[in-house]
Design a protein around this motif. Structure first.
Motif, short mmCIF file in Angstrom:
data_model
loop_
_atom_site.label_atom_id
_atom_site.label_comp_id
_atom_site.label_asym_id
_atom_site.label_seq_id
_atom_site.Cartn_x
_atom_site.Cartn_y
_atom_site.Cartn_z
N SER A 54 37.79 71.88 -9.34
CA SER A 54 36.41 72.34 -9.37
C SER A 54 35.86 72.63 -7.98
CB SER A 54 35.52 71.28 -10.04
OG SER A 54 35.60 70.04 -9.33
N TYR A 55 36.48 72.05 -6.95
CA TYR A 55 36.04 72.29 -5.58
C TYR A 55 36.10 73.77 -5.23
CZ TYR A 55 36.57 72.73 -0.53
OH TYR A 55 36.47 73.16 0.78
N TYR A 56 37.04 74.51 -5.81
CA TYR A 56 37.27 75.91 -5.42
C TYR A 56 36.34 76.88 -6.13
CZ TYR A 56 41.38 73.60 -3.64
OH TYR A 56 42.21 72.73 -2.96
N ASP A 57 35.49 76.39 -7.03
CA ASP A 57 34.60 77.28 -7.76
C ASP A 57 33.75 78.13 -6.81
OD1 ASP A 57 35.58 76.44 -10.15
OD2 ASP A 57 33.87 75.17 -10.66
N GLU A 112 47.30 64.70 9.05
CA GLU A 112 46.14 64.52 9.92
C GLU A 112 45.01 63.86 9.14
OE1 GLU A 112 45.53 65.20 13.43
OE2 GLU A 112 47.68 64.89 13.08
N ARG A 113 44.59 62.71 9.59
CA ARG A 113 43.57 61.95 8.86
C ARG A 113 42.17 62.40 9.26
NH1 ARG A 113 45.88 57.64 6.24
NH2 ARG A 113 48.03 57.17 6.88
N THR A 114 41.29 62.30 8.31
CA THR A 114 39.87 62.56 8.57
C THR A 114 39.25 61.30 9.16
OG1 THR A 114 39.24 61.87 6.35
CG2 THR A 114 39.79 64.20 6.66
N GLU A 115 37.95 61.34 9.45
CA GLU A 115 37.28 60.19 10.05
C GLU A 115 37.27 58.97 9.14
OE1 GLU A 115 33.42 61.40 11.24
OE2 GLU A 115 34.14 62.66 12.91
N ASN A 116 37.37 59.19 7.84
CA ASN A 116 37.39 58.04 6.91
C ASN A 116 38.80 57.52 6.66
OD1 ASN A 116 38.60 59.88 5.20
ND2 ASN A 116 36.85 60.06 3.81
N GLY A 117 39.78 58.07 7.42
CA GLY A 117 41.14 57.54 7.35
C GLY A 117 42.03 58.18 6.31
N GLN A 118 41.52 59.16 5.56
CA GLN A 118 42.32 59.82 4.54
C GLN A 118 42.89 61.14 5.05
OE1 GLN A 118 39.39 59.95 1.24
NE2 GLN A 118 40.91 58.78 0.07
N CYS A 119 43.96 61.57 4.40
CA CYS A 119 44.51 62.90 4.65
C CYS A 119 44.05 63.79 3.49
CB CYS A 119 46.03 62.86 4.72
SG CYS A 119 46.67 61.89 6.09
N GLU A 120 43.18 64.72 3.79
CA GLU A 120 42.63 65.60 2.76
C GLU A 120 43.51 66.84 2.61
OE1 GLU A 120 38.20 67.11 2.44
OE2 GLU A 120 39.44 68.52 3.59
N VAL A 121 44.03 67.06 1.40
CA VAL A 121 44.91 68.21 1.17
C VAL A 121 44.25 69.16 0.17
CG1 VAL A 121 47.04 66.96 1.70
CG2 VAL A 121 46.19 67.01 -0.65
N GLY A 122 44.63 70.44 0.27
CA GLY A 122 44.08 71.46 -0.61
C GLY A 122 43.25 72.49 0.13
N ARG A 123 43.31 72.45 1.46
CA ARG A 123 42.52 73.38 2.26
C ARG A 123 43.38 74.46 2.91
NH1 ARG A 123 37.36 72.83 3.34
NH2 ARG A 123 37.30 70.63 2.77
N VAL A 124 44.68 74.47 2.60
CA VAL A 124 45.60 75.45 3.18
C VAL A 124 46.33 76.18 2.06
CG1 VAL A 124 47.64 75.81 4.61
CG2 VAL A 124 45.95 74.08 5.28
N VAL A 125 46.34 77.52 2.13
CA VAL A 125 47.21 78.33 1.28
C VAL A 125 48.21 78.99 2.21
CG1 VAL A 125 47.39 80.21 -0.38
CG2 VAL A 125 45.34 78.76 -0.35
N ARG A 126 49.46 78.67 2.00
CA ARG A 126 50.53 79.12 2.90
C ARG A 126 51.33 80.24 2.25
NH1 ARG A 126 53.72 77.87 7.11
NH2 ARG A 126 55.90 78.45 6.90
N PHE A 127 51.70 81.25 3.06
CA PHE A 127 52.47 82.40 2.57
C PHE A 127 53.78 82.48 3.35
CE2 PHE A 127 47.96 83.23 2.15
CZ PHE A 127 47.85 83.56 0.80
N ASP A 128 54.88 82.48 2.61
CA ASP A 128 56.22 82.56 3.21
C ASP A 128 56.93 83.82 2.73
OD1 ASP A 128 57.21 80.03 4.79
OD2 ASP A 128 56.00 79.24 3.13
#
Length: 523
Positions: free
Chosen positions: A13-16, A265-281
């Motif tokens: 739902s974040y991507y809406d 790479e951790r955020t300030e709250n210590g978590q690694c947030e994934v889902g912000r990169v779309v990679r093309f190979d």
């Protein structure tokens, strides 16, 4: 790799709010009523299939025999230099049936494991693979699904020239400053923090982090981390286009991809947030351009909706190939310019940049010889440009062949092949740099590329010089794969070192050096 307990996976739902507002298209489009309810490989009770698949007995190809390189071969290795592949009828039938874009084929599974090996991304982290004919098609499909018409997106200030018209058909690309270390994160931060209130910020950043064409820049790890941090702070998605990832030959270890970094790479709250990169190979530079294959790696929920989004793909090349040999020009409602590429077979393809595609275009041309019709006028209907579900899949024959090859090689063999390719281009780069030092020392400035096949250099021209720019362009055009950018009284040149021999490199760089000395510095 971060533990699962410290990994934050962005929900679908974040991507809406990222998806194109055009749009039932991207946000609400449901899967195909046939393909979605009953995948092509399944049946509706008993043996009745929901999809109109061909019967295996009608397939005209019984098997394929191929001879390929053995990437594990060395001079000291008793293994043969070549390996034989036989693709039998069962593999052909499985591979050549129509497949939906998102189907998980054997090849997609192989590539998924490759992403784990190369980028450290594991199953269960909310990502998946999406296959395509090439990374360019997948990028175009992604931009169309995610960007509202004329919305701004960030693009590196100097990128592959043909990608810009593709962006300009859909959005408003805004250049991001770069230097020898990659994207200038501080400059990007200033741009974001000074963005006019009430005006939507760019929601996407397009970058080529390894051996960028034309500059040859490979972004440092530190710059990548800074850009990823900005993406999290200012809520944008990174579109990581990486055709030269496997052509890295720098002296240090290969910097991690954005796709890898977001999971470490951790955020300030210590978590690694994934889902912000779309990679093309792409495997274009590893296998060949003709075996066109690309794949996107990114958030499951986002890629699923991108795959269902109808895409505007230029199919005019199919039309023009019917008129091979004609000298063609395109005109109509064209906002910038139509770009025609002539291939060795005298067929033509075109990229159209236009404000509107609903008017159609006119194509005018002259015949290739005296015996042909001297003129040609075609009305190109919009249906040649607009495709919804008309393109069901990329070339599955290429997928069948590549899958057989990669399966035989294995991951060790594939890595051996990529090391061999990158070593080959490193040698070509070193030959080119030696020739640069021999003929253009003191006349140009350059940064040694660490990936890719392009050399980027600045021409050092006195401010007082009276330059014949056209004469300079003519000399530059003699260089292999050359493109010239004029900048005030100076200029920048991109040259490809992938093809020319050592003798050709010295010949052409010597020609440029003589011109600069005789026509500019001695004037």
């Amino acid at each position: 790799m971060s533990s699962q307990t410290s990994l934050k996976i962005l929900p679908a739902s974040y991507y809406d709010h990222f998806l194109s507002i055009n749009t039932k298209n991207a946000k609400e489009r449901e899967p195909s009523p046939v393909r979605g309810d009953c995948p092509l490989g399944e049946t509706l009770g008993g043996t009745i299939s929901a999809a109109g698949k061909f019967h295996p007995e009608t397939l005209p190809i019984n098997y394929l025999n191929l001879t390929a390189q053995n990437p594990k071969f060395t001079a000291k290795d008793p293994l043969p230099n070549d390996i034989s592949l036989k693709i039998n009828i069962d593999a052909l039938v499985t591979g050549l049936h129509n497949r939906e874009i998102g189907d998980i084929s054997d090849l997609a599974r192989w590539l998924g494991k490759l992403q784990h090996i190369m980028h450290g991304r594991s199953a269960g982290e909310g990502w998946r693979i999406s296959m395509g004919s090439g990374s360019r098609e997948l990028i175009y499909r992604t931009i169309q699904a995610m960007v509202k018409h004329r919305d701004p997106i960030f693009v590196e200030s100097l990128v592959y020239a043909d990608i810009i018209p593709m962006f300009e058909t859909i959005c408003n690309p805004i250049g991001v400053e770069t230097d020898a270390f990659g994207i200038c994160a501080e400059s990007l931060r200033k741009t974001l923090e000074s963005w006019p209130p009430g005006k939507p910020k760019p929601r996407f950043l397009y970058t080529v982090p390894y051996g960028c064409n034309p500059t040859g820049i490979t972004a440092t790890t530190e710059r990548r981390k800074e850009v990823l941090k900005l993406a999290r702070e200012h809520d944008f998605i990174i579109l990581e286009d990486d055709p030269y990832y496997y052509l890295y030959y720098g002296p240090a270890d290969r910097p991690p991809s954005y796709f890898a970094l977001e999971a470490t790479e951790r955020t300030e709250n210590g978590q690694c947030e994934v889902g912000r990169v779309v990679r093309f190979d792409s495997l274009t530079m590893v296998l060949s351009a003709g075996m066109s294959i690309g794949w996107a790696s990114g958030p499951e929920g986002l890629l699923a909706r991108i795959e269902r989004h109808p895409v505007i793909l230029s199919r005019i090349s199919l039309l023009l190939k019917l008129y091979a040999g004609y000298s063609l020009a395109i005109f109509g409602r064209i906002r910038r310019s139509a770009i025609l590429h002539c291939h060795s077979t005298l067929t033509y393809s075109a990229m159209i940049t236009a404000d509107r595609l609903d008017q159609g275009f006119m194509v005018e041309g002259s015949g290739p010889d005296s015996n042909s019709d001297p003129s040609l006028l075609l009305i190109v209907h919009p249906s040649l440009f607009l495709t919804t579900s008309s393109r069901l899949q990329s070339s599955s024959l290429s997928h069948v062949i590549i899958n057989a090859l990669l399966t035989e090689w294995g991951y060790d063999g594939f890595n051996g092949k990529t090391r061999s390719v990158s070593s080959f281009y490193r040698q070509k780069r070193d030959i080119f740099e030696a020739a640069m030092k021999s003929h253009l020392e003191g006349l140009t400035e350059w940064q040694l590329p660490e990936a890719g096949v392009f050399f980027w250099f600045k021409l050092l021209v006195p401010d007082s010089a009276n330059i014949d720019v056209e004469a300079l362009r003519d000399v530059v055009r003699m260089l292999p794969g050359a493109v010239f950018w004029q900048n005030g009284n100076s200029g920048y040149v991109r040259v490809s070192f992938s093809q020319p021999t050592e003798d050709d490199v010295h010949k052409e760089l010597n020609r440029l050096g003589r011109f600069l000395r005789e026509e500019i510095w001695s004037a």
